[in-house]
Write an enzyme that holds these catalytic residues in place. Structure first.
Site, PDB file in Angstrom:
ATOM      1  N   CYS A 181      -2.385  80.431  10.327  1.00 39.28           N
ATOM      2  CA  CYS A 181      -2.520  81.091  11.617  1.00 39.28           C
ATOM      3  C   CYS A 181      -2.645  82.733  10.984  1.00 39.28           C
ATOM      4  CB  CYS A 181      -1.199  81.323  12.368  1.00 39.28           C
ATOM      5  SG  CYS A 181      -0.646  79.792  12.668  1.00 39.28           S
TER       6      CYS A 181
ATOM      7  N   ASP B 150       5.690  78.537  13.627  1.00 37.74           N
ATOM      8  CA  ASP B 150       6.368  77.481  14.316  1.00 37.74           C
ATOM      9  C   ASP B 150       6.241  75.983  13.544  1.00 37.74           C
ATOM     10  OD1 ASP B 150       7.751  79.597  15.825  1.00 37.74           O
ATOM     11  OD2 ASP B 150       6.831  78.895  17.750  1.00 37.74           O
TER      12      ASP B 150
ATOM     13  N   CYS C 294       0.012  84.164  14.534  1.00 34.36           N
ATOM     14  CA  CYS C 294       0.964  83.144  14.970  1.00 34.36           C
ATOM     15  C   CYS C 294       1.822  83.494  16.166  1.00 34.36           C
ATOM     16  CB  CYS C 294       1.867  82.722  14.018  1.00 34.36           C
ATOM     17  SG  CYS C 294       2.520  81.031  14.051  1.00 34.36           S
ATOM     18  N   ASP C 295       2.537  82.534  16.888  1.00 35.24           N
ATOM     19  CA  ASP C 295       3.004  82.500  18.281  1.00 35.24           C
ATOM     20  C   ASP C 295       3.731  83.738  18.606  1.00 35.24           C
ATOM     21  OD1 ASP C 295       2.039  80.033  18.327  1.00 35.24           O
ATOM     22  OD2 ASP C 295       4.059  78.890  18.458  1.00 35.24           O
ATOM     23  N   LYS C 296       4.923  84.119  17.651  1.00 38.98           N
ATOM     24  CA  LYS C 296       5.957  85.100  17.953  1.00 38.98           C
ATOM     25  C   LYS C 296       5.359  86.545  17.462  1.00 38.98           C
ATOM     26  CE  LYS C 296       8.242  81.914  19.636  1.00 38.98           C
ATOM     27  NZ  LYS C 296       7.318  80.870  19.169  1.00 38.98           N
TER      28      LYS C 296
ATOM     29  N   CYS D 289      -3.211  77.675  16.091  1.00 40.78           N
ATOM     30  CA  CYS D 289      -3.374  76.387  17.066  1.00 40.78           C
ATOM     31  C   CYS D 289      -4.234  76.276  18.042  1.00 40.78           C
ATOM     32  CB  CYS D 289      -2.027  75.793  17.462  1.00 40.78           C
ATOM     33  SG  CYS D 289      -0.611  75.658  16.232  1.00 40.78           S
TER      34      CYS D 289
ATOM     35  N   GLU E 216      12.654  75.877  19.486  1.00 38.46           N
ATOM     36  CA  GLU E 216      11.433  74.990  20.012  1.00 38.46           C
ATOM     37  C   GLU E 216      12.148  73.524  19.699  1.00 38.46           C
ATOM     38  OE1 GLU E 216       7.634  75.914  19.119  1.00 38.46           O
ATOM     39  OE2 GLU E 216       7.601  77.837  20.479  1.00 38.46           O
TER      40      GLU E 216
ATOM     41  N   SER F 267       7.651  74.070  22.295  1.00 41.79           N
ATOM     42  CA  SER F 267       6.261  74.657  21.924  1.00 41.79           C
ATOM     43  C   SER F 267       5.184  74.746  23.188  1.00 41.79           C
ATOM     44  CB  SER F 267       5.693  73.795  20.884  1.00 41.79           C
ATOM     45  OG  SER F 267       4.412  73.845  20.567  1.00 41.79           O
TER      46      SER F 267
END
Length: 580
Positions: free
Chosen positions: A61, A93, A134-136, A206, A457, A483
């Protein structure tokens, strides 16, 4: 935006933060340090722009962010600014999932915002371009933009290309489900190994409409990112570089206009953001991140507000995990602007919201033509379902509310006896050996923001259930998170959490739990008197994190329904950094 051929007007630094480090005889020592890094006098006297990235070697990511940052810096220089690159942390994650590392994930969001704030304040930078992958890291960077309120542009690093397995597109979510299939005897060890080797073929986040792409969609919908910039996969290097340079140039235009993030991220803009999450079948994590971002801008926009919009929004984006397509498919038909255009034409967006282009959202979309020769995004007149791909529930089991992704769900109601676990590790171990029954509601508790601590998650467990073909045969309820890749009747963010004595702490094996995603209810069929009796006997639990950063996080973090935030927010401000 200014044309490259035009002479750039000079900046007045008399009210910019960097005057504190570059102007006047008393700042000679500060300027000496800039000379040591090769800056010229003109560069020292120009506005200083923080180029903040979450680059690291933790995951695909983030791996391309440093390269993209160099192009952003070219754009800043071409606009008359002096870029100063710095990095912050990221917890990824996909690698943190399924073990204690996941406790660090949500906490990293707030630490990202905090470390960016500290760097910007410490060096008195005037503006910012924030890159995340990435996610956060996406909400963390946007939270920092809103907190500091200097002119700023957000730039997503891009999504990963889909992998190919037995002729089909696959993502990391398929690998987590493959673990469940393997445990159930439905996938060989050789096939699982082949899948893990091909699922992530390149750099990028992702590829489904998981948390990273959901929040990337939010960045465009809110006008904090340039149109299309969040739509381009990482592998399209030329296109990514075009938007990276444009982001750097645009932040200089915003500095001239004094157009700031809080001018852009209004209440209407947050409503637009919630619309796109619902319409695209996005991640339930948006129910945490949108309230947290609003908190930084001094706007009340909690889980109830988010879910009220979800309920009134058609689900039109056929994206994984609930649908068929990945981010690259959306990009090939026009990207996020196609989703926004469909919603605007259907009357679901506030088109008058200003964006980083200096124009309104409606103006940005004026020349976008919705393509009719594709089925990645549908018009609002022909939705996949009339209500959004994410829904909020409330009731006796979750008085503060909770959230469930309904995109792709075959059943929207579930009633069954509880099977309780006091950690995700216990639940995953039981699921691996099928220590549960069809028709049960699996309850995972003490995984909330305070209790875990960190609100991890539970994709390892939900992925295993889907892999065992049990996604529509059992339900799962937790005060933890899911997730964006989770599918099935999985309800998260239950509040109040178990650690503070919420009703989820009082559930016993066999209690009947009733879930209704159409009626937006979640109830435990136990009398109030019995729950009161259990509450009187309940005692708080002590976790293993009694020092260090997770202890600190547990002391600061608030309720999930308000974004699990860790400080009072803009409502308590006595000054804004941008005006120092």
């Amino acid at each position: 935006m200014l044309d490259d051929g035009k002479k750039l007007p000079k900046f007045d630094k008399s009210k910019m933060p960097s005057r504190h480090t570059t102007a006047g005889p008393s700042r000679a020592p500060h300027r000496s340090m800039y000379y040591a890094m090769g800056l010229t006098e003109d560069e020292i006297n120009a506005p200083h722009v923080g180029v903040a990235t979450c680059w690291n070697e933790a995951a695909p990511c983030n791996i391309d962010l440093s390269r993209q940052a160099q192009v952003v810096k070219e754009g800043v220089r071409s606009g008359g600014g002096t870029p100063r690159e710095f990095t912050t942390i990221t917890v990824t994650d996909g690698i943190a999932m399924g073990h204690d590392g996941m406790k660090s994930s949500l906490a990293s969001r707030d630490w990202i915002a905090d470390t960016v704030e500290l760097t910007m304040r410490g060096h008195s930078y005037d503006a910012m371009v924030a890159l995340a992958g990435c996610d956060k890291s996406l909400p963390g960077m946007m939270m920092a933009m809103l907190r500091l309120n200097v002119p700023a542009v957000f730039l997503y690093g891009g999504a990963i290309m889909p992998g190919k397995f037995h002729g089909k597109d696959v993502t990391i979510g398929d690998v987590f489900e493959g673990v469940g299939q393997h445990a159930a005897g439905a996938m060989s060890a050789a096939d699982l190994h082949e899948l893990e080797c091909v699922a992530c073929p390149s750099a990028g986040a992702c590829g489904g409409q998981f948390t990273a792409n959901t929040m990337a969609t939010v960045s465009e919908a809110m006008g904090l990112a340039l149109p299309v910039s969040a739509s381009v996969p990482t592998s399209y290097t030329s296109a990514r570089d075009h938007y990276a340079k444009a982001a750097g140039r645009t932040v200089m235009d915003l500095l001239r206009l004094n157009l700031r993030p809080r001018d852009i991220a209004t209440r209407k803009a947050f409503e637009n953001a919630a619309r796109v999450v619902a319409a695209s079948g996005g991640s339930t994590n948006a129910g945490l991140h949108l309230p947290a971002m609003a908190h930084e801008a001094g706007i009340k926009f909690d889980l109830d507000d988010v879910c009220a919009i979800f309920k009134k929004t058609p689900y039109i984006g056929d994206m994984k995990p609930g649908g068929r397509y990945v981010a690259n498919d959306l990009y090939k038909v026009g990207g996020i602007p196609i989703l926004l255009k469909a919603l605007l034409d259907g009357g679901y967006l506030h088109g008058d919201c200003i964006t980083v282009t200096g124009k309104s959202l409606e103006d940005n979309l004026r020349d976008v033509v919705f393509p009719t020769d594709q089925d990645v995004v549908r018009p609002t007149s022909n939705p996949l379902s009339p209500t959004g791909g994410v829904a909020g529930l409330k009731g006796s089991l979750a008085p503060q509310g909770c959230i469930v992704k309904v995109a792709g769900l075959k059943m929207r109601k579930f009633r069954g006896p509880a099977r309780c676990f006091d950690s995700e590790a216990e639940a995953f171990a039981a699921v691996q050996v099928r220590k549960y029954k069809v028709g049960e509601v699996i309850v995972i508790r003490y995984e909330g923001p305070r209790g875990s601590p960190g609100m991890p998650e539970t994709l390892s467990t939900t992925g295993a259930l889907s892999g065992q073909d049990m996604g529509d045969k059992v339900a799962l309820v937790t005060d933890g998170r899911f997730s964006g890749a989770t599918r099935g009747f999985c309800v998260g963010h239950v509040g109040p959490e178990a650690a503070v004595g919420g009703p989820i702490a009082l559930v016993k094996d066999g209690d009947i739990i009733s879930l209704d995603a159409d009626g937006n209810t979640i109830d435990i069929e136990v009398s109030k008197e019995e729950l009161d009796r259990r509450r009187a006997q309940w005692k708080p639990r002590t976790n293993n994190y009694q020092s260090g950063v997770l202890w600190k996080y547990a002391q600061l973090v608030g309720d999930a329904c308000k974004g699990a935030v860790t400080h009072p927010g803009a409502a308590a401000e006595t000054h804004v950094y941008a005006d120092i």
